[in-house]
Design a protein around this motif. Structure first.
Motif, PDB file in Angstrom:
ATOM      1  N   GLY A 570       0.798  -1.319  -0.077  1.00 33.65           N
ATOM      2  CA  GLY A 570      -0.077  -0.051   0.001  1.00 33.65           C
ATOM      3  C   GLY A 570       0.777   1.198   0.042  1.00 33.65           C
ATOM      4  N   GLN A 571       1.969   1.230   0.607  1.00 34.05           N
ATOM      5  CA  GLN A 571       2.859   2.556   0.726  1.00 34.05           C
ATOM      6  C   GLN A 571       3.469   2.459  -0.571  1.00 34.05           C
ATOM      7  N   ARG A 572       3.771   1.499  -1.397  1.00 35.35           N
ATOM      8  CA  ARG A 572       4.494   1.811  -2.463  1.00 35.35           C
ATOM      9  C   ARG A 572       3.383   2.462  -3.429  1.00 35.35           C
ATOM     10  N   LEU A 573       2.254   1.854  -3.518  1.00 33.86           N
ATOM     11  CA  LEU A 573       1.168   2.331  -4.327  1.00 33.86           C
ATOM     12  C   LEU A 573       0.857   3.733  -3.909  1.00 33.86           C
ATOM     13  N   ALA A 574       0.841   4.087  -2.979  1.00 28.26           N
ATOM     14  CA  ALA A 574       0.462   5.503  -2.426  1.00 28.26           C
ATOM     15  C   ALA A 574       1.470   6.380  -2.949  1.00 28.26           C
ATOM     16  N   GLN A 575       2.831   5.954  -2.951  1.00 30.47           N
ATOM     17  CA  GLN A 575       3.960   6.789  -3.387  1.00 30.47           C
ATOM     18  C   GLN A 575       3.985   6.867  -5.015  1.00 30.47           C
ATOM     19  N   GLU A 576       3.357   5.928  -5.577  1.00 26.26           N
ATOM     20  CA  GLU A 576       3.309   5.819  -7.056  1.00 26.26           C
ATOM     21  C   GLU A 576       2.301   6.861  -7.766  1.00 26.26           C
ATOM     22  N   VAL A 577       1.230   6.681  -6.616  1.00 28.03           N
ATOM     23  CA  VAL A 577      -0.070   7.619  -7.036  1.00 28.03           C
ATOM     24  C   VAL A 577       0.149   9.150  -6.841  1.00 28.03           C
ATOM     25  N   VAL A 578       0.643   9.442  -5.961  1.00 33.95           N
ATOM     26  CA  VAL A 578       1.021  10.677  -5.475  1.00 33.95           C
ATOM     27  C   VAL A 578       2.099  11.355  -6.489  1.00 33.95           C
ATOM     28  N   ALA A 613      -5.142  -0.326   1.584  1.00 32.96           N
ATOM     29  CA  ALA A 613      -3.926  -0.143   2.335  1.00 32.96           C
ATOM     30  C   ALA A 613      -3.346   1.466   1.951  1.00 32.96           C
ATOM     31  N   ALA A 614      -3.236   1.482   0.745  1.00 36.29           N
ATOM     32  CA  ALA A 614      -2.600   2.566   0.123  1.00 36.29           C
ATOM     33  C   ALA A 614      -3.580   4.039   0.581  1.00 36.29           C
ATOM     34  N   ILE A 615      -4.785   3.989   0.428  1.00 31.48           N
ATOM     35  CA  ILE A 615      -5.719   4.960   1.020  1.00 31.48           C
ATOM     36  C   ILE A 615      -5.482   5.158   2.506  1.00 31.48           C
ATOM     37  N   ALA A 616      -5.353   4.227   3.331  1.00 27.80           N
ATOM     38  CA  ALA A 616      -4.897   4.121   4.668  1.00 27.80           C
ATOM     39  C   ALA A 616      -3.607   4.755   5.107  1.00 27.80           C
ATOM     40  N   ASP A 617      -2.710   4.792   3.975  1.00 26.11           N
ATOM     41  CA  ASP A 617      -1.450   5.443   4.330  1.00 26.11           C
ATOM     42  C   ASP A 617      -1.533   7.092   4.540  1.00 26.11           C
ATOM     43  N   PHE A 679      -4.287  -7.644  10.309  1.00 26.87           N
ATOM     44  CA  PHE A 679      -4.328  -6.589   9.490  1.00 26.87           C
ATOM     45  C   PHE A 679      -5.567  -6.160   8.943  1.00 26.87           C
ATOM     46  N   PHE A 680      -6.328  -7.270   8.593  1.00 23.85           N
ATOM     47  CA  PHE A 680      -7.685  -7.208   8.248  1.00 23.85           C
ATOM     48  C   PHE A 680      -8.661  -6.427   8.895  1.00 23.85           C
ATOM     49  N   TYR A 681      -8.673  -6.760  10.251  1.00 25.27           N
ATOM     50  CA  TYR A 681      -9.376  -6.277  11.318  1.00 25.27           C
ATOM     51  C   TYR A 681      -9.211  -4.762  11.345  1.00 25.27           C
ATOM     52  N   LYS A 682      -7.792  -4.285  11.478  1.00 30.29           N
ATOM     53  CA  LYS A 682      -7.421  -2.975  11.659  1.00 30.29           C
ATOM     54  C   LYS A 682      -7.881  -2.246  10.203  1.00 30.29           C
ATOM     55  N   LEU A 683      -7.577  -2.828   9.101  1.00 32.34           N
ATOM     56  CA  LEU A 683      -8.028  -2.187   7.871  1.00 32.34           C
ATOM     57  C   LEU A 683      -9.539  -1.603   7.741  1.00 32.34           C
ATOM     58  N   CYS A 684     -10.268  -2.749   8.239  1.00 35.04           N
ATOM     59  CA  CYS A 684     -11.786  -2.243   8.406  1.00 35.04           C
ATOM     60  C   CYS A 684     -12.257  -1.151   9.068  1.00 35.04           C
ATOM     61  N   LYS A 685     -11.430  -0.757   9.943  1.00 35.18           N
ATOM     62  CA  LYS A 685     -11.750   0.135  11.158  1.00 35.18           C
ATOM     63  C   LYS A 685     -11.374   1.475  10.292  1.00 35.18           C
ATOM     64  N   GLN A 686     -10.199   1.460   9.463  1.00 33.51           N
ATOM     65  CA  GLN A 686      -9.749   2.661   8.938  1.00 33.51           C
ATOM     66  C   GLN A 686     -10.633   3.411   7.905  1.00 33.51           C
ATOM     67  N   LYS A 687     -10.585   4.508   7.664  1.00 29.34           N
ATOM     68  CA  LYS A 687     -11.576   5.171   6.694  1.00 29.34           C
ATOM     69  C   LYS A 687     -10.906   5.089   5.290  1.00 29.34           C
ATOM     70  N   THR A 688     -11.437   3.978   4.612  1.00 22.71           N
ATOM     71  CA  THR A 688     -10.730   3.814   3.296  1.00 22.71           C
ATOM     72  C   THR A 688     -11.993   3.990   2.269  1.00 22.71           C
ATOM     73  N   LEU A 689     -13.139   3.838   2.621  1.00 25.33           N
ATOM     74  CA  LEU A 689     -14.105   3.874   1.768  1.00 25.33           C
ATOM     75  C   LEU A 689     -15.023   5.078   1.729  1.00 25.33           C
ATOM     76  N   CYS A 690     -14.866   5.773   2.992  1.00 27.60           N
ATOM     77  CA  CYS A 690     -16.073   6.822   2.990  1.00 27.60           C
ATOM     78  C   CYS A 690     -15.705   8.129   2.201  1.00 27.60           C
ATOM     79  N   SER A 691     -14.589   8.388   1.533  1.00 26.94           N
ATOM     80  CA  SER A 691     -14.546   9.523   0.656  1.00 26.94           C
ATOM     81  C   SER A 691     -14.893   9.257  -0.814  1.00 26.94           C
ATOM     82  N   PHE A 692     -15.225   7.926  -1.004  1.00 25.18           N
ATOM     83  CA  PHE A 692     -15.491   7.870  -2.586  1.00 25.18           C
ATOM     84  C   PHE A 692     -17.090   8.141  -2.771  1.00 25.18           C
TER      85      PHE A 692
END
Length: 802
Positions: A570-578, A613-617, A679-692
Motif C-alpha cells: 500500500g505504501q508503494r502504491l501511495a507513493q506511485e499515485v502521489v 492499504a494505500a488510502i489508509a497511508d 491486518f484486516f481487522y484494523k484495515l476495516c476500522k480505517q476510513k478507506t471507503l467513506c471518501s468515494f
C-alpha cells in the motif's frame, strides 16, 4: 377482379362476353420500360481510426463487405460509390496509396495507414455506398444484412506497405442490420474488433430502399398468342395461368410501392431530424406539399394508357388530375384499388422522390459530417442501457442499519426476496447462480426484433453473454413515511443516472467551461496477486471510450512483489499515485486553471486490498478530497475467514506452510493470534471507503478464488450463526465497512453516495472441464479476459465514469 384483369391484358368487356375460343387476341407492341424492382442502398461513413491498444506497429487497412444473412456468399453488396470528404496528407509517411474496390469479393478497402503509437488518430472521412439487390424479395427485405469489418495488418517494410494480397486479416467485427432497419435507419456504429486488437473506428450507417435504375422488355404472356395461333383447350389453361401470374404481379407491385412509400416517409423524417440537429435548414416544404399531391392526382387519373419513361416523371406529375375527395396515405388499402398501370406510375414517382431525398441527404451529410456523427453518437450512447437490458437485471435493496448474528441478517439479502421460501436457507452464491440461470433460459425464448443495428460480438449468440444482476443499495431512514422520504431521492438518482439529468426538474444542466475551468481526471488501475500492470487494460479501454480525456496509471509499483506485507504494498502504491498525480497536475496547470480534480481507482482481486492499504497511508490524506469512483473486481474485502472452497483453502494452507507468504497469513487473518490485531481487522476500522462518491462492487458466484460475501461486503450464513470470537470479529469488520459506505462523505456531506453490487454470471460452458474451472479460477480470471460485462455496467451508468 376478372373484369380488371381482362382489361389489363387488352380484352374489352364486350369482346370477353362474345369472343369464341377460336378468336385471336390482340398483341400490342410495347417499348422497353423501367424495371419494376428495388435495391437496398447502404452507405457507410468512416470518420476516423483511433488506436486504443494495438500490440504491434505496422500498416493497417479496413476492409468492408456485406451480404444477406439468409443467402450464400454470392448474395453480397456491391460498392457503387466512394466519396472522399477530406484530402489526404500527401506529405505524411503515415499513409500510402489510395482506397480500392476489390471485384473478386465485392469489398472495399481503405488506403493503408501506419500505426506507430497508442491513442493515435487517423482521419479517413469517406462515404462508401453499397447496393444490395432485392430480386429475391417482394419490395421489402425479409432477411437481415451482415456488415463485416476486417482489420488487415502488414509489418513495416521500410516506408511502403506490402500489397493487399500479402496483408493478413488480424481481426473481424460483424454487425447485423435487421429487416426492420432496412426500410431506413441512420445510426452510429462503433467498430472495436476484439480484445487483442482494441481500436475505435467511428462509423455511421445510413440505409434506405431505392428504385432500381435498370431497364427491361416486358415479358410476353403467351408465345402461342404472339404467333397468331388459335386458342385451344391447352391455350385456355395457359390463359388461366396468365391470369394468376397477373394477379401475383399486381400483388408484388403493391409490395414494391409500399416499400418505397415507407422508405420515403422514413427518409423524410430522418432528414428533418438530422437537419434540425446540425442547425442547418433544409427547405423541403415545397417537396412535401407536392409529393403527396402527385400521388393523389395519380390515383384519381383515368385508365388511359400512359407511356412511362425514366425522364418523363416531371411531365407525368404535372399532367395528372387532382383527386376530389379526402385520401388516407397511412393505409395501404387504396393501393389495391389501383390498376397495374397506376401502380407502375406510382412506383416510378416514389422512386424519383426517394432519389431526390437521398441525394439531398448525401449533400447535407457531406456539409455536416462531423456534426451528424456526433449527434448519432450521442443517441447511440443514450440507448446503451435500454439495448443491453436483455442481459441485465436491476433491483433496489435496503442497506441494513447494522449486521447482527442470526437469520435476521440473511433474510435481508436481496436475492432472497424474489425466490421461494425454501431457498432462503441455501447458499447466497447458489441462489444468485440459480437466478442468473433462470434469466439466461428466458433469453433463449426471447425474439430480438428491433430496428437497432446489432453488434454480433453480443447478439451473435445471446446465450453466451454474461448475465449482470445490479443491486442499487440505498440507505433508508429508520423511520419516515413523509413524501420527502429517501426512497423518492433514490428514484431521482436512478432517473438522473439513466437520462443524464442532474436536477429535480429533469432538465440537463449545461455547464459553461469558461466558468468551470479545466478538469483533471485520473484513474488508477491496480492488478492482483502475481499480476501484470496491463491486467486491467480492457476496463481501461472502456473507460477511455466513455471519457477519452482521462489520465490513467497502470500501477507497476507492486509488480512481482505481491507476496509481502499489504502495508508495504500500500505504501508503494501511495507513493506511485502521489508522484503521478503531481506530475499530471503540473502539466494540466500549465494550460489553464484547474477547477476540478477527480481521482478514481479500479482494482482486481487483492489489488483492492492494496488500494485500501494505500488510502489508509498518511501520504494519501491530502488527496482524499479528490476521490470519485471506486470499482472493485472480485476483491476480498473481508478476507478469507469463511471461504467455502475447500480445495482453494487447502492450497492456501499449503502456501502458508511451505513459503510462509505474509500476504496469505493476512488474507486468512492468521497473521496475529488476536483477531482484533490482524491486518484486516484494523484495515476495516480505517476510513478507506467513506471518501468515494461512487462505489461499485463486482462479484461472481462462480468465482472460487474470492469468497462471494467478501467481494460483496456482506454477511454470510456461517458468520451469522457463529457466536464465537471469530464470528463477532467478522461482524465488527463488516459493520465498520458498511458504516463508511452508509455515512456521508466528509468532503461532500450533501452528496448522496452511489453504492452498487453487481453480480456477473459468465457462461460456464465456455470453460470446459479443466483444473481452472474445477477450482473456480476461470471466473476469477474472466474479469480480466472479457470486457462485455464492463461495457454493460459502465455504459449503463456513464455519469459515474465521467
Amino acid at each position: 377482379m376478372l373484369r380488371r384483369l381482362g382489361w389489363l391484358i387488352g380484352l374489352s368487356q364486350r369482346s370477353r362476353q362474345t369472343k369464341s375460343i377460336d378468336a385471336e387476341p390482340y398483341v400490342a407492341r410495347v417499348k422497353p420500360v423501367l424495371m419494376i424492382d428495388t435495391v437496398q442502398e447502404i452507405a457507410i461513413y468512416i470518420h476516423r481510426f483511433h488506436n486504443l491498444d494495438l500490440f504491434q506497429q505496422g500498416w493497417y487497412q479496413i476492409k468492408i463487405s456485406m451480404r444477406w444473412e439468409d443467402g450464400d456468399n454470392n448474395s453480397c453488396g456491391i460498392p457503387s460509390r466512394v466519396v472522399q470528404y477530406e484530402a489526404l496528407d500527401s506529405t505524411s509517411n503515415d499513409s500510402y496509396g489510395v482506397w480500392k474496390i476489390d471485384d473478386k469479393d465485392s469489398s472495399f478497402l481503405t488506403q493503408p495507414f501506419r500505426i506507430k503509437y497508442a491513442r493515435q488518430d487517423v482521419r479517413l472521412c469517406m462515404m462508401v455506398s453499397f447496393t444490395m439487390p432485392l430480386e429475391r424479395y417482394e419490395g421489402s427485405a425479409t432477411s437481415a444484412v451482415i456488415l463485416k469489418f476486417e482489420l488487415l495488418y502488414s509489418p513495416i517494410m521500410e516506408d511502403i506497405p506490402v500489397t493487399h494480397s500479402d496483408a493478413c486479416a488480424a481481426a473481424v467485427h460483424e454487425f447485423r442490420i435487421p429487416p426492420k432497419a432496412l426500410s431506413g435507419v441512420h445510426s452510429y456504429c462503433p467498430v472495436h474488433f476484439d480484445t487483442f486488437h482494441a481500436v475505435l473506428i467511428d462509423v455511421s450507417v445510413h440505409v434506405s430502399v431505392m428504385k432500381s435504375a435498370a431497364y427491361k422488355r416486358p415479358a410476353i404472356l403467351s408465345s402461342d398468342a404472339s404467333n397468331g395461333k388459335n386458342l385451344t383447350s391447352g391455350n385456355i389453361q395457359s390463359s388461366k395461368k396468365a391470369f394468376t401470374q397477373i394477379a401475383s404481379a399486381d400483388k408484388k407491385l403493391v409490395s414494391f410501392v409500399k416499400a418505397l412509400l415507407g422508405a420515403r416517409d422514413t427518409l423524410l423524417e430522418e432528414m428533418q431530424r438530422l437537419s434540425k440537429a446540425v442547425g442547418q435548414t433544409v427547405d423541403l416544404s415545397e417537396f412535401v406539399s407536392s409529393m403527396d399531391n402527385a400521388l393523389l392526382s395519380d390515383s384519381g387519373s383515368t385508365g388511359k394508357s400512359v407511356e412511362v419513361e425514366g425522364s418523363g416523371q416531371g411531365k407525368l406529375q404535372n399532367n395528372l388530375e387532382k383527386l376530389n375527395g379526402p385520401f388516407d396515405l397511412a393505409s395501404d388499402d387504396w393501393l389495391h384499388n389501383f390498376s397495374k398501370e397506376h401502380l407502375s406510375r406510382t412506383f416510378h414517382l416514389l422512386g424519383t422522390q426517394l432519389h431526390y431525398l437521398w441525394n439531398t441527404f448525401l449533400t447535407l451529410h457531406r456539409d455536416n459530417y462531423t456534426k451528424i456523427l456526433e449527434y448519432l453518437r450521442d443517441i447511440w450512447t443514450k440507448d446503451r442501457r435500454a439495448e443491453w437490458s436483455i442481459w441485465m437485471v436491476y433491483s433496489k435493496v435496503e442497506m441494513p442499519h447494522h449486521f447482527i448474528s442470526g437469520m435476521e441478517d440473511i433474510s435481508n439479502h436481496s436475492s432472497h426476496k424474489r425466490v421461494s421460501t425454501g431457498l432462503k436457507l441455501n447458499d447466497p452464491a447458489q441462489v444468485a447462480s440459480t437466478r442468473a440461470e433462470l434469466h439466461r433460459r428466458s433469453i433463449a425464448q426471447m425474439r430480438i426484433n428491433n430496428r437497432a443495428i446489432q453488434d454480433m460480438h453480443i447478439f451473435g449468440d445471446p446465450m453466451r453473454v454474461p448475465i449482470v444482476i445490479i443491486e442499487r443499495v440505498w440507505n433508508a431512514p429508520r423511520r419516515t413515511f413523509s413524501d420527502n422520504s429517501y426512497m423518492r431521492h433514490v428514484d431521482r438518482i436512478d432517473s438522473s443516472l439513466l437520462n443524464g439529468h442532474d436536477d429535480e426538474s429533469g432538465t440537463k444542466k449545461h455547464i459553461n467551461p469558461q466558468h468551470t475551468g479545466r478538469e483533471l481526471k485520473i484513474v488508477v488501475f491496480v492488478h492482483g496477486f502475481q499480476g501484470h500492470h496491463l491486467d486491467l487494460r480492457l476496463i481501461r479501454n472502456q473507460w477511455l471510450l466513455i471519457d477519452p480525456k482521462i489520465e490513467f496509471l497502470m500501477s507497476e509499483a507492486n509488480e512481482e512483489r505481491t507476496h509481502g506485507d499489504f502495508r508495504e504494498m500500500g505504501q508503494r502504491l501511495a507513493q506511485e499515485v502521489v508522484s503521478f498525480f503531481k506530475r499530471k497536475k503540473d502539466k494540466h496547470a500549465r494550460y489553464g486553471r484547474l477547477k476540478n480534480i477527480k481521482l478514481s481507482f479500479v482494482g482486481h482481486s487483492i489489488g483492492n486490498v492494496i488500494i485500501r492499504a494505500a488510502i489508509a497511508d498518511s501520504l494519501m490524506d491530502p488527496y482524499r478530497k479528490y476521490f470519485h469512483t471506486y470499482i472493485s473486481l472480485s476483491g476480498p474485502h473481508l478476507g478469507y475467514l469463511y471461504s467455502s472452497n475447500s480445495l482453494f483453502n487447502s492450497g492456501l494452507w499449503l502456501l502458508k506452510k511451505l513459503k510462509s507468504t505474509q500476504v496469505i497469513h493476512q488474507l486468512t487473518l492468521t497473521d496475529d493470534p488476536d483477531l482484533q490485531n490482524t491486518f484486516f481487522y484494523k484495515l476495516c476500522k480505517q476510513k478507506t471507503l467513506c471518501s468515494f462518491k461512487n462505489i461499485i462492487l463486482l462479484s461472481s458466484p462462480q468465482d472460487g478464488y474470492v469468497p462471494y460475501h467478501s467481494a460483496r461486503i456482506e454477511s454470510c450464513q456461517p458468520a451469522s450463526f457463529d457466536n464465537s470470537k471469530r464470528g463477532v470479529a467478522f461482524l465488527e469488520m463488516l459493520n465498520n465497512c458498511m458504516d463508511q459506505i452508509r455515512g456521508p462523505s466528509p468532503e461532500t456531506p450533501h452528496h448522496q453516495r452511489v453504492f452498487m453490487r453487481c453480480d456477473v454470471n459468465f457462461d460456464t460452458t465456455l470453460y470446459g472441464r479443466n483444473l481452472n474451472s474445477f477450482i473456480g479460477r476461470a471466473a476469477h480470471i474472466e474479469f480480466l479476459e472479457s470486457d462485455v460485462f464492463a461495457r454493460f455496467i459502465m455504459w449503463s451508468f456513464q455519469d459515474l465514469f465521467r
